[in-house]
Write a protein that holds these residues in place. Sequence first.
Motif, short mmCIF file in Angstrom:
data_model
loop_
_atom_site.label_atom_id
_atom_site.label_comp_id
_atom_site.label_asym_id
_atom_site.label_seq_id
_atom_site.Cartn_x
_atom_site.Cartn_y
_atom_site.Cartn_z
N GLU A 68 0.86 -1.19 0.00
CA GLU A 68 0.00 0.00 0.00
C GLU A 68 0.89 1.23 0.00
N ARG A 69 0.42 2.26 -0.66
CA ARG A 69 1.16 3.51 -0.70
C ARG A 69 0.84 4.31 0.56
N VAL A 70 1.86 4.94 1.13
CA VAL A 70 1.67 5.75 2.34
C VAL A 70 1.20 7.13 1.90
N VAL A 71 -0.10 7.20 1.65
CA VAL A 71 -0.75 8.43 1.18
C VAL A 71 -2.11 8.53 1.86
N PRO A 72 -2.73 9.70 1.84
CA PRO A 72 -4.08 9.81 2.40
C PRO A 72 -5.06 8.90 1.65
N GLU A 73 -6.09 8.44 2.36
CA GLU A 73 -7.06 7.53 1.74
C GLU A 73 -7.79 8.15 0.55
N ASP A 74 -7.92 9.47 0.55
CA ASP A 74 -8.64 10.11 -0.57
C ASP A 74 -7.71 10.43 -1.74
N SER A 75 -6.43 10.04 -1.62
CA SER A 75 -5.49 10.23 -2.73
C SER A 75 -5.78 9.23 -3.84
N GLU A 76 -5.56 9.64 -5.08
CA GLU A 76 -5.72 8.71 -6.20
C GLU A 76 -4.74 7.54 -6.10
N ASP A 77 -3.66 7.72 -5.33
CA ASP A 77 -2.64 6.67 -5.19
C ASP A 77 -2.99 5.65 -4.11
N SER A 78 -4.04 5.89 -3.34
CA SER A 78 -4.39 4.96 -2.27
C SER A 78 -5.10 3.74 -2.85
N THR A 79 -4.49 2.56 -2.66
CA THR A 79 -5.11 1.34 -3.16
C THR A 79 -6.42 1.08 -2.43
N PHE A 80 -6.41 1.23 -1.10
CA PHE A 80 -7.67 1.05 -0.37
C PHE A 80 -8.73 2.03 -0.86
N GLY A 81 -8.34 3.29 -1.06
CA GLY A 81 -9.30 4.30 -1.52
C GLY A 81 -9.98 3.89 -2.81
N THR A 82 -9.21 3.26 -3.71
CA THR A 82 -9.77 2.81 -4.99
C THR A 82 -10.78 1.69 -4.75
N TYR A 83 -10.42 0.71 -3.92
CA TYR A 83 -11.35 -0.38 -3.62
C TYR A 83 -12.60 0.13 -2.90
N GLU A 84 -12.40 1.11 -2.01
CA GLU A 84 -13.55 1.65 -1.27
C GLU A 84 -14.57 2.28 -2.23
N LYS A 85 -14.05 2.97 -3.24
CA LYS A 85 -14.93 3.63 -4.20
C LYS A 85 -15.53 2.64 -5.21
N GLN A 86 -14.71 1.69 -5.67
CA GLN A 86 -15.11 0.88 -6.82
C GLN A 86 -15.62 -0.52 -6.48
N LEU A 87 -15.20 -1.08 -5.34
CA LEU A 87 -15.59 -2.47 -5.03
C LEU A 87 -16.66 -2.56 -3.94
N ILE A 88 -16.44 -1.88 -2.82
CA ILE A 88 -17.35 -2.02 -1.68
C ILE A 88 -18.81 -1.78 -2.08
N PRO A 89 -19.11 -0.74 -2.89
CA PRO A 89 -20.52 -0.51 -3.23
C PRO A 89 -21.14 -1.64 -4.06
N LYS A 90 -20.31 -2.47 -4.71
CA LYS A 90 -20.84 -3.53 -5.58
C LYS A 90 -20.99 -4.87 -4.86
N THR A 91 -20.52 -4.96 -3.62
CA THR A 91 -20.55 -6.23 -2.89
C THR A 91 -21.16 -6.00 -1.51
N ASN A 92 -21.22 -7.07 -0.71
CA ASN A 92 -21.68 -6.93 0.67
C ASN A 92 -20.52 -6.76 1.64
N LEU A 93 -19.37 -6.37 1.12
CA LEU A 93 -18.22 -6.07 2.00
C LEU A 93 -18.43 -4.73 2.68
N SER A 94 -17.82 -4.60 3.88
CA SER A 94 -17.86 -3.32 4.56
C SER A 94 -16.43 -2.86 4.85
N ARG A 95 -16.30 -1.58 5.08
CA ARG A 95 -14.98 -0.98 5.31
C ARG A 95 -14.24 -1.68 6.46
N ASN A 96 -14.97 -2.07 7.50
CA ASN A 96 -14.29 -2.62 8.68
C ASN A 96 -13.73 -4.02 8.44
#
Length: 232
Positions: A68-96
């Motif tokens: 993972e890149r050491v960047v803010p979650e809202d950065s385009e470089d954040s891998t988690f940030g990308t999954y949060e925007k693009q994957l979580i809404p399409k599945t029953n996964l939650s952030r926690n």
Amino acid sequence: MTIIKVADEAGIINKLTSYVEKISNDAILNRGKFFIGLSGGSVVKYLCEGLPKVDTDWSKWVLAFCDERVVPEDSEDSTFGTYEKQLIPKTNLSRNQFLIIKQGVSAEEAARDYTEQLKNAFKSDDFKFDLLLLGMGPDGHTCSLFPNHPLLKEATLHVASITDSPKPPPERITLTYPVINNARNCIFAISGAGKADMVRRILKDNEDLPAARVQPQGSLYWILDEAAAANL
């Protein structure tokens, strides 16, 4: 090692999705949880298209990051940030269910904290992922393990920091080989003619490149489209 050749990117997504479904359901059936390590890059696209079709008990998933890149979650470089925007809404996964790097600290502190998060998740110092989904750069790097970098020799730390990544952003954390090669399954999903030369160097010529050092105790799969496999 199993090399699987498919026609195109859609074939990669279908094959990858079927493996994830099978491995997740086996893990949940046998051990009650499914521990998966995610990567960025093209892997994000494959998973965001494929995972919503998986038939699984999402509540039993624990998701970490291979690096993972050491960047803010809202950065385009954040891998988690990308999954949060693009994957979580399409599945029953939650952030926690995701192990997310600590914000606002140095790479070294983020790596230490991530190690503690993994210890808590696995309830052990033995981090045994059911599945690591890996990408490979055109230089043969995987995770944030780059050619000729001292981290290739790291044998003590489970999660290491890197502050001189040759690929921006420079500050990252990464799983190390002792954890990667302890996995039950590792899958590389590679597409495109731009990767064909490196695929040949690793799979045919057996060059000692970072991606070639992924040799898990469990199963290793390379899923390649025709363009990426052209030189094999």
